[in-house]
Scaffold this motif. Structure first.
Motif, PDB file in Angstrom:
ATOM      1  N   SER A 233     -17.630 105.370  53.973  1.00 43.58           N
ATOM      2  CA  SER A 233     -17.095 105.491  55.324  1.00 43.58           C
ATOM      3  C   SER A 233     -15.686 106.067  55.240  1.00 43.58           C
ATOM      4  O   SER A 233     -15.017 105.970  54.208  1.00 43.58           O
ATOM      5  CB  SER A 233     -17.059 104.135  56.025  1.00 43.58           C
ATOM      6  N   LYS A 234     -15.263 106.691  56.338  1.00 44.06           N
ATOM      7  CA  LYS A 234     -13.927 107.277  56.364  1.00 44.06           C
ATOM      8  C   LYS A 234     -12.857 106.216  56.185  1.00 44.06           C
ATOM      9  O   LYS A 234     -11.813 106.466  55.588  1.00 44.06           O
ATOM     10  CB  LYS A 234     -13.726 108.039  57.676  1.00 44.06           C
ATOM     11  N   LYS A 235     -13.107 105.027  56.709  1.00 47.33           N
ATOM     12  CA  LYS A 235     -12.221 103.886  56.517  1.00 47.33           C
ATOM     13  C   LYS A 235     -12.987 102.820  55.746  1.00 47.33           C
ATOM     14  O   LYS A 235     -14.097 102.469  56.111  1.00 47.33           O
ATOM     15  CB  LYS A 235     -11.777 103.326  57.881  1.00 47.33           C
TER      16      LYS A 235
ATOM     17  N   ALA B 205     -22.160 112.941  57.195  1.00 52.26           N
ATOM     18  CA  ALA B 205     -21.417 111.927  57.943  1.00 52.26           C
ATOM     19  C   ALA B 205     -22.078 111.677  59.286  1.00 52.26           C
ATOM     20  O   ALA B 205     -22.776 112.539  59.832  1.00 52.26           O
ATOM     21  CB  ALA B 205     -19.967 112.370  58.154  1.00 52.26           C
TER      22      ALA B 205
ATOM     23  N   GLY C 290     -18.238 107.571  61.786  1.00 53.01           N
ATOM     24  CA  GLY C 290     -17.361 107.377  60.638  1.00 53.01           C
ATOM     25  C   GLY C 290     -17.988 106.978  59.321  1.00 53.01           C
ATOM     26  O   GLY C 290     -17.278 106.858  58.317  1.00 53.01           O
TER      27      GLY C 290
ATOM     28  N   GLU D  84     -20.096 107.777  55.952  1.00 51.64           N
ATOM     29  CA  GLU D  84     -20.236 108.972  55.137  1.00 51.64           C
ATOM     30  C   GLU D  84     -21.251 108.749  54.025  1.00 51.64           C
ATOM     31  O   GLU D  84     -21.445 107.627  53.557  1.00 51.64           O
ATOM     32  CB  GLU D  84     -18.893 109.361  54.501  1.00 51.64           C
TER      33      GLU D  84
END
Length: 249
Positions: free
Chosen positions: A118-120, A141, A145, A147
């Motif tokens: 994930s992006k975060k 993705a 958010g 990935e």
């Protein structure tokens, strides 16, 4: 360091502890459910490799074609989990486990290795920054958010299955998809059921009980996925506080 690790096999599965949730003195429903799940997966090339200590130190991966995740691709390995906790942190065990997986992939002639990210950074997902040190990159993705991280050896890349990127279902009630790959799942299912019963919250539980069901899921999934009001919320296992936050939406 290599000799301190052991792979679970059909022969030792009943006797070895599961590093992700260690219970020595009495049976644990989540551990026993995972043993049953692993008994079938090990025949498919699934690998559970752990350090012989009392801390969670392990990696778990499988051929992508038989991995219970809505990800498609040819000739990849999929990493479900890489976890190092407790006194074993900072001793190079995580690197050793990842390097073993990558070496195994190369020895098998695989095209690469992939994992959910994930992006975060999110709870219940392996350390994204750690994976990227090995060259993993986002190759697909979702709009919210998540990935797909991959380390490709030959330039080919896997992808989320088309339905998985929808992240929507028709049901409005709290809906949880789950399987028994993670031994924490039964306990969290029971806790969510209790809360929903005590607070009159409609709940639908859907066990992912086959490879085909997993590949056709309408969301990203590692072993758990939560929807509310038709919208995908998380792959994180829920505690009461997190559940309350979701239900307030």
């Amino acid at each position: 360091m290599e000799s301190e690790f052991v792979n679970l096999t059909l022969e030792n599965l009943a006797d070895e502890h599961l590093s992700c949730l260690i219970r020595v003195k009495k049976p644990h429903p989540g551990v026993e459910a995972k043993r049953r799940w692993l008994a079938d997966r090990l025949r498919e090339g699934h690998v559970f490799r752990k350090l012989q200590v009392k801390d969670p130190v392990f990696i778990e991966y499988a051929p992508l074609e038989t991995a219970w995740v809505p990800i498609v691709g040819d000739n990849y390995l999929y990493v479900y989990c890489l976890w190092v906790l407790g006194a074993s942190k900072g001793k190079g065990y995580g690197r050793a486990l990842m390097e073993h997986c990558l070496a195994d992939a190369r020895e098998q002639g695989k095209s690469g290795v992939c994992m959910l990210g994930s992006k975060k950074q999110k709870s219940w997902l392996s350390d994204q920054s750690f994976a990227k040190k090995f060259g993993f990159e986002a190759v697909d993705a979702t709009d919210d958010g998540y990935e797909l991280l991959a380390l490709s050896f030959d330039g080919t890349v896997p992808a989320f299955a088309p339905r998985a990127k929808a992240q929507r279902i028709e049901r409005d009630e709290l809906t949880i998809y789950y399987d028994f790959q993670c031994p924490y799942v039964p306990g969290h299912i029971a806790a969510v059921q209790r809360y929903c019963e005590e607070n009159d919250v409609p709940l639908t539980l859907i066990q992912v009980d086959s490879l085909q069901t997993a590949k056709d899921l309408p969301c990203v999934f590692n072993n758990w996925a939560v929807f509310y009001k038709g919208t995908f919320e998380t792959v994180n296992l829920l505690d009461t506080a997190y559940l309350k936050r979701i239900l307030k939406k």
